[in-house]
Design a protein around this motif. Structure first.
Motif, short mmCIF file in Angstrom:
data_model
loop_
_atom_site.label_atom_id
_atom_site.label_comp_id
_atom_site.label_asym_id
_atom_site.label_seq_id
_atom_site.Cartn_x
_atom_site.Cartn_y
_atom_site.Cartn_z
N LEU A 22 -4.39 -0.50 -3.47
CA LEU A 22 -3.54 0.47 -3.80
C LEU A 22 -3.84 1.67 -3.86
CD1 LEU A 22 -2.01 -1.59 -7.07
CD2 LEU A 22 -0.78 -1.16 -4.62
N ILE A 23 -5.14 2.12 -4.10
CA ILE A 23 -5.50 3.48 -4.15
C ILE A 23 -5.91 3.86 -2.80
CG2 ILE A 23 -7.54 4.95 -4.97
CD1 ILE A 23 -7.73 3.20 -7.58
N ALA A 24 -6.29 3.23 -1.93
CA ALA A 24 -6.50 3.51 -0.49
C ALA A 24 -5.41 3.68 0.04
CB ALA A 24 -7.45 2.48 0.26
N LEU A 25 -4.33 2.80 -0.07
CA LEU A 25 -3.00 3.01 0.38
C LEU A 25 -2.19 4.65 -0.22
CD1 LEU A 25 -1.61 -0.49 0.43
CD2 LEU A 25 -1.89 0.87 2.51
N LEU A 49 -1.46 -6.88 -0.26
CA LEU A 49 -0.35 -6.07 -0.81
C LEU A 49 0.72 -7.04 -1.11
CD1 LEU A 49 0.82 -3.46 -1.62
CD2 LEU A 49 1.41 -3.15 0.75
N LYS A 50 1.18 -8.02 -0.19
CA LYS A 50 2.33 -8.85 -0.34
C LYS A 50 2.24 -9.59 -1.49
CE LYS A 50 5.31 -11.91 2.13
NZ LYS A 50 5.61 -12.94 0.80
N ASP A 51 1.12 -10.31 -1.99
CA ASP A 51 0.51 -11.10 -2.81
C ASP A 51 1.11 -10.29 -4.06
OD1 ASP A 51 -0.02 -13.08 -1.20
OD2 ASP A 51 -2.04 -13.07 -1.52
N LEU A 52 0.36 -8.98 -4.17
CA LEU A 52 0.49 -8.47 -5.35
C LEU A 52 2.01 -7.94 -5.67
CD1 LEU A 52 -0.74 -6.88 -7.66
CD2 LEU A 52 -1.07 -5.03 -6.18
N GLU A 53 2.89 -7.64 -4.47
CA GLU A 53 4.32 -7.45 -4.42
C GLU A 53 5.08 -8.84 -5.20
OE1 GLU A 53 5.34 -3.69 -1.66
OE2 GLU A 53 4.90 -5.84 -0.96
N ASP A 54 4.65 -9.86 -4.53
CA ASP A 54 5.23 -11.19 -5.06
C ASP A 54 4.99 -11.47 -6.47
OD1 ASP A 54 6.16 -11.36 -2.34
OD2 ASP A 54 4.62 -12.99 -1.83
N MET A 55 3.85 -10.98 -6.93
CA MET A 55 3.35 -11.48 -8.44
C MET A 55 4.26 -10.24 -9.35
SD MET A 55 -0.51 -10.70 -9.24
CE MET A 55 -1.35 -10.98 -7.57
N LEU A 60 6.00 -2.25 -3.87
CA LEU A 60 5.33 -0.93 -4.44
C LEU A 60 5.20 0.16 -3.41
CD1 LEU A 60 2.07 -3.32 -5.92
CD2 LEU A 60 3.93 -2.15 -7.00
N PHE A 61 5.83 -0.36 -1.93
CA PHE A 61 5.43 0.62 -1.09
C PHE A 61 6.54 0.67 -0.03
CE2 PHE A 61 1.34 0.66 -2.32
CZ PHE A 61 0.72 1.98 -2.13
N GLU A 62 7.27 1.78 0.30
CA GLU A 62 8.17 1.78 1.47
C GLU A 62 7.49 1.66 2.75
OE1 GLU A 62 11.45 4.66 1.23
OE2 GLU A 62 10.61 5.22 -0.80
N ARG A 63 8.26 0.85 3.74
CA ARG A 63 7.39 0.87 4.97
C ARG A 63 8.28 1.67 5.64
NH1 ARG A 63 5.85 -2.60 1.09
NH2 ARG A 63 4.37 -4.34 1.93
N LEU A 64 7.50 2.73 6.29
CA LEU A 64 8.39 4.09 7.18
C LEU A 64 7.72 3.49 8.49
CD1 LEU A 64 7.41 6.88 4.64
CD2 LEU A 64 9.64 5.37 4.74
N PRO A 65 8.44 4.40 9.49
CA PRO A 65 8.22 4.14 10.86
C PRO A 65 6.79 4.74 11.18
CG PRO A 65 10.21 5.15 10.59
CD PRO A 65 9.82 5.22 9.27
#
Length: 313
Positions: A22-25, A49-55, A60-65
């Motif tokens: 999370l911090i690196a992102l 990241l997906k596991d954490l979001e599902d949890m 937690l993050f917007e995926r941008l172009p």
């Protein structure tokens, strides 16, 4: 996961690696660079990241172009991840210090006035009882110190809570308010005046804190309440070394907290002018985080601060 479950992370098996991700992102805003920093593959980072979001049941993050950006949920989780990892780092430092025969580390933030009048004698008391306790001190404005406190980088601070909304999650214990006085160089002509008034000072050259600061607002208000225009011949700065040098070389006047001024007058770097200014700063006090359990060393420093504050305020 229930919102009221305080131990969700135990059942979810939250990994330290996920907190680091999370911090690196947040730092890189790019999944490839974040994965590289942590020596992970990009698919592995994406899965964590997906596991954490599902949890958590949120994105937690917007995926941008081009890259990624934290959502409001991400910003909250990142802040707590930083605090958790900082706390773990401090725990390791304390263990290493104790193994070396020391008594751990305490990091304190303080604004200028209590930093000069209150904290030094308090630290001297602590060192008599625990000479091996390491104490780090950061002197800054309240807003900067509050930010560092909320990020878990300081154990507690002595300062002000300037924004009522910022009180959430904080404990505040007031110690004193802060009277302000006018100072000038040693030998300034105004030092011999017995009838010095605010009107006499209004037309003089002043050094003042920048506009937007509490001290500047209080000083401007002081003049206006007396029916006077605030000084217009002004140098804006908070750099105390520059202020001291300019005062010594000119007839400028400066308004500063009385406790700080007393320190400089004892050193004969400036003198307090013979006028009582109708100006006071808001109260300051000890500020801690509600969710932070202080170490024995931090509690020892806090107790010394309370004892000294009773004596000098």
């Amino acid at each position: 996961m229930k919102n009221s479950d305080p131990n969700w992370f135990l059942r979810a098996r939250l990994k330290t690696r996920q907190l680091l991700l999370l911090i690196a992102l947040d730092d890189t805003r790019n999944i490839h660079r974040a994965a590289s920093e942590l020596n992970m593959t990009q698919p592995a980072a994406s899965k964590q990241l997906k596991d954490l979001e599902d949890m958590l049941g949120v994105s937690l993050f917007e995926r941008l172009p081009r890259g990624m950006r934290p959502t409001i949920y991400g910003e909250a989780m990142i802040r707590h991840a930083r605090m958790a990892l900082t706390s773990l780092s401090k725990a390791h430092e304390d263990i290493v210090a104790l193994k070396s025969g020391l008594s751990g580390q305490v990091d304190v933030g303080v604004i200028l006035s209590p930093g000069m009048a209150l904290l030094p004698p308090a630290i001297a008391r602590v060192k008599e009882q625990a000479p091996m306790l390491r104490i780090g001190v950061e002197v800054e404005s309240s807003n900067i110190l509050l930010s560092r406190l909320l990020h878990g980088e300081l154990d507690f601070i002595i300062g002000r809570i300037l924004d009522e909304e910022a009180r959430s999650g904080l404990l505040y214990e007031e110690l004193a308010d802060e009277p302000v006085c006018a100072v000038a160089r040693v030998g300034h002509p105004f030092h011999t005046r017995t009838d010095l008034s605010l009107a006499d000072l209004a037309g003089e050259a002043w050094i003042m804190a920048p506009k937007g600061s509490i001290l500047r607002a209080r000083c401007d208000q002081m003049f206006r309440e007396q029916g006077l225009a605030p000084p217009s011949n002004v140098v804006d700065t908070t750099a105390i070394l520059f202020i001291t040098s300019l005062l010594q070389q000119t007839d400028f006047i400066y308004a500063m907290p009385t406790e700080v001024a007393r320190y400089y007058t004892q050193a004969r770097l400036m003198d307090i002018l013979p006028i009582e200014l109708p100006c006071r700063m808001a109260g300051f006090g000890i500020i801690t985080r509600q969710d932070n359990l202080l170490s024995p060393g931090a509690n020892l420093v806090l107790q010394a601060i309370r004892e000294v504050a009773k004596m000098i305020y």
